[in-house]
Scaffold this active site. Structure first.
Site, PDB file in Angstrom:
ATOM      1  N   ASN A   1      -2.425  -1.517   0.687  1.00 34.79           N
ATOM      2  CA  ASN A   1      -3.554  -1.933   1.391  1.00 34.79           C
ATOM      3  C   ASN A   1      -4.629  -0.940   1.544  1.00 34.79           C
ATOM      4  O   ASN A   1      -4.062   0.212   2.097  1.00 34.79           O
ATOM      5  CB  ASN A   1      -3.391  -2.952   2.752  1.00 34.79           C
ATOM      6  CG  ASN A   1      -4.636  -3.549   3.059  1.00 34.79           C
ATOM      7  OD1 ASN A   1      -5.627  -3.236   3.211  1.00 34.79           O
ATOM      8  ND2 ASN A   1      -4.291  -4.991   3.228  1.00 34.79           N
TER       9      ASN A   1
ATOM     10  N   THR B   1      -1.879  -1.760  -6.628  1.00 36.29           N
ATOM     11  CA  THR B   1      -1.109  -2.758  -7.145  1.00 36.29           C
ATOM     12  C   THR B   1       0.191  -2.766  -6.161  1.00 36.29           C
ATOM     13  O   THR B   1       0.565  -1.940  -5.855  1.00 36.29           O
ATOM     14  CB  THR B   1      -0.622  -2.393  -8.585  1.00 36.29           C
ATOM     15  OG1 THR B   1      -1.820  -2.097  -9.451  1.00 36.29           O
ATOM     16  CG2 THR B   1       0.146  -3.360  -9.232  1.00 36.29           C
ATOM     17  N   THR B   2       0.430  -4.026  -6.028  1.00 37.85           N
ATOM     18  CA  THR B   2       1.514  -4.388  -4.998  1.00 37.85           C
ATOM     19  C   THR B   2       2.612  -4.953  -6.038  1.00 37.85           C
ATOM     20  O   THR B   2       2.284  -5.346  -7.179  1.00 37.85           O
ATOM     21  CB  THR B   2       1.016  -5.283  -4.042  1.00 37.85           C
ATOM     22  OG1 THR B   2       0.595  -6.432  -4.378  1.00 37.85           O
ATOM     23  CG2 THR B   2       0.036  -4.785  -2.811  1.00 37.85           C
TER      24      THR B   2
ATOM     25  N   LYS C   1      -1.701 -15.925  -4.888  1.00 37.59           N
ATOM     26  CA  LYS C   1      -1.081 -14.758  -4.824  1.00 37.59           C
ATOM     27  C   LYS C   1       0.470 -14.883  -5.389  1.00 37.59           C
ATOM     28  O   LYS C   1       1.197 -15.806  -4.912  1.00 37.59           O
ATOM     29  CB  LYS C   1      -0.853 -14.310  -3.267  1.00 37.59           C
ATOM     30  CG  LYS C   1      -0.187 -12.929  -3.078  1.00 37.59           C
ATOM     31  CD  LYS C   1      -0.485 -12.195  -1.884  1.00 37.59           C
ATOM     32  CE  LYS C   1      -0.017 -10.773  -1.426  1.00 37.59           C
ATOM     33  NZ  LYS C   1      -0.310  -9.643  -2.594  1.00 37.59           N
TER      34      LYS C   1
ATOM     35  N   HIS D   1      -1.777 -15.546   2.767  1.00 34.25           N
ATOM     36  CA  HIS D   1      -2.678 -15.285   1.522  1.00 34.25           C
ATOM     37  C   HIS D   1      -3.008 -16.566   0.861  1.00 34.25           C
ATOM     38  O   HIS D   1      -2.357 -17.492   1.027  1.00 34.25           O
ATOM     39  CB  HIS D   1      -2.086 -14.284   0.857  1.00 34.25           C
ATOM     40  CG  HIS D   1      -2.022 -12.731   1.221  1.00 34.25           C
ATOM     41  ND1 HIS D   1      -1.120 -12.221   2.209  1.00 34.25           N
ATOM     42  CD2 HIS D   1      -3.056 -11.978   0.924  1.00 34.25           C
ATOM     43  CE1 HIS D   1      -1.477 -10.826   2.407  1.00 34.25           C
ATOM     44  NE2 HIS D   1      -2.711 -10.631   1.504  1.00 34.25           N
TER      45      HIS D   1
ATOM     46  N   GLY E   1      -7.422  -2.549 -14.696  1.00 33.14           N
ATOM     47  CA  GLY E   1      -7.858  -3.797 -14.073  1.00 33.14           C
ATOM     48  C   GLY E   1      -9.114  -4.151 -13.558  1.00 33.14           C
ATOM     49  O   GLY E   1      -9.364  -4.844 -12.460  1.00 33.14           O
TER      50      GLY E   1
END
Length: 242
Positions: free
Chosen positions: A100, A75-76, A135, A131, A8
């Site tokens: 985080n 990655t979330t 997002k 945010h 990424g």
């Protein structure tokens, strides 16, 4: 020098991490995005950092595992099945997964856990996160991380206590639950506020991200640390010895 590769690499976080690799005195092994060759990168990197998308994680895990290359996952929006896949990969390689990579947020999570452990369930816990408008997941990975810390402090899991948002006639608040609310707008990098509220008093623990580089710095520090660790699943707290 440790060679760090990025899954990424063309995204905002990927570019910021590439800059911080040089600042840390490490080597940039290269980066890949959709359509690239992640296997080739895994073969030349000492450690990999993944800030791509949830849909790419399974492949990246398999490739990193096959190459024996440690992996940091930032990655979330991951599913329970993907967390199980991380657990499986951690049998063969060192994997650090976190919502985080900020060192400040890592310390905040520790404070939240300790506060929840000291206070009774008559203290309500609410987590509010803000945010930018772009997002795509909510609540944020950081809010979930903080919620998990609060739940752990109370000797249980977030899934047992979590309440997402409120609308309509919801009735009185259920004692012991952990509420979560998400705000989206503008260019907010990431604000997180954990509120402990009881009769007549309130404690607020907060972290405000003012520059995206804080996440990149933390990710590079995590990568340099995990590069020399044995197989297992790690968290950012391990990097700081918490």
């Amino acid at each position: 020098m440790t060679a760090i590769g990025i899954y990424g690499s063309s995204g905002r976080m990927g570019r910021a991490i590439a800059e911080q690799i040089a600042v840390a005195g490490a080597t940039f092994a290269g980066g890949v995005d959709a359509g690239g060759d992640p296997s080739a990168l895994a073969g030349v990197a000492d450690v990999l950092v993944d800030f791509s998308t949830p849909s790419a994680l399974d492949a990246h895990l398999a490739i990193s595992r096959a190459a024996g290359t440690p992996l940091v996952i930032g990655t979330t929006g991951l599913t329970q099945a993907q967390h199980a896949a991380i657990d499986a990969a951690a049998a063969d390689i060192a994997v650090l997964q976190t919502g985080n990579t900020s060192l400040g947020v890592t310390l905040l999570a520790r404070l939240v856990r300790e506060t929840a452990a000291k206070l009774g369930t008559d203290w309500d816990i609410e987590i509010v996160e803000s945010h930018h408008r772009h997002k795509v997941d909510a609540p944020s990975g950081t809010a979930i991380l903080l919620g998990e810390a609060a739940a752990a402090g109370r000797g249980t899991t977030l899934s047992e206590l979590r309440v997402d948002g409120r609308a309509g006639l919801t009735g009185a608040r259920t004692e012991g639950t952990i509420g979560m609310a998400s705000l989206r707008g503008g260019s907010v990098i990431g604000d997180h506020n954990v509120v402990f509220a009881s009769e007549g008093e309130r404690i607020e623990l907060a972290h405000l991200a003012q520059d995206r580089s804080i996440f990149a710095k933390g990710a590079v520090r995590a990568a340099l640390w995990i590069a020399s660790q044995p197989p297992g699943r790690y968290r950012m707290g391990d990097v700081l010895g918490l």
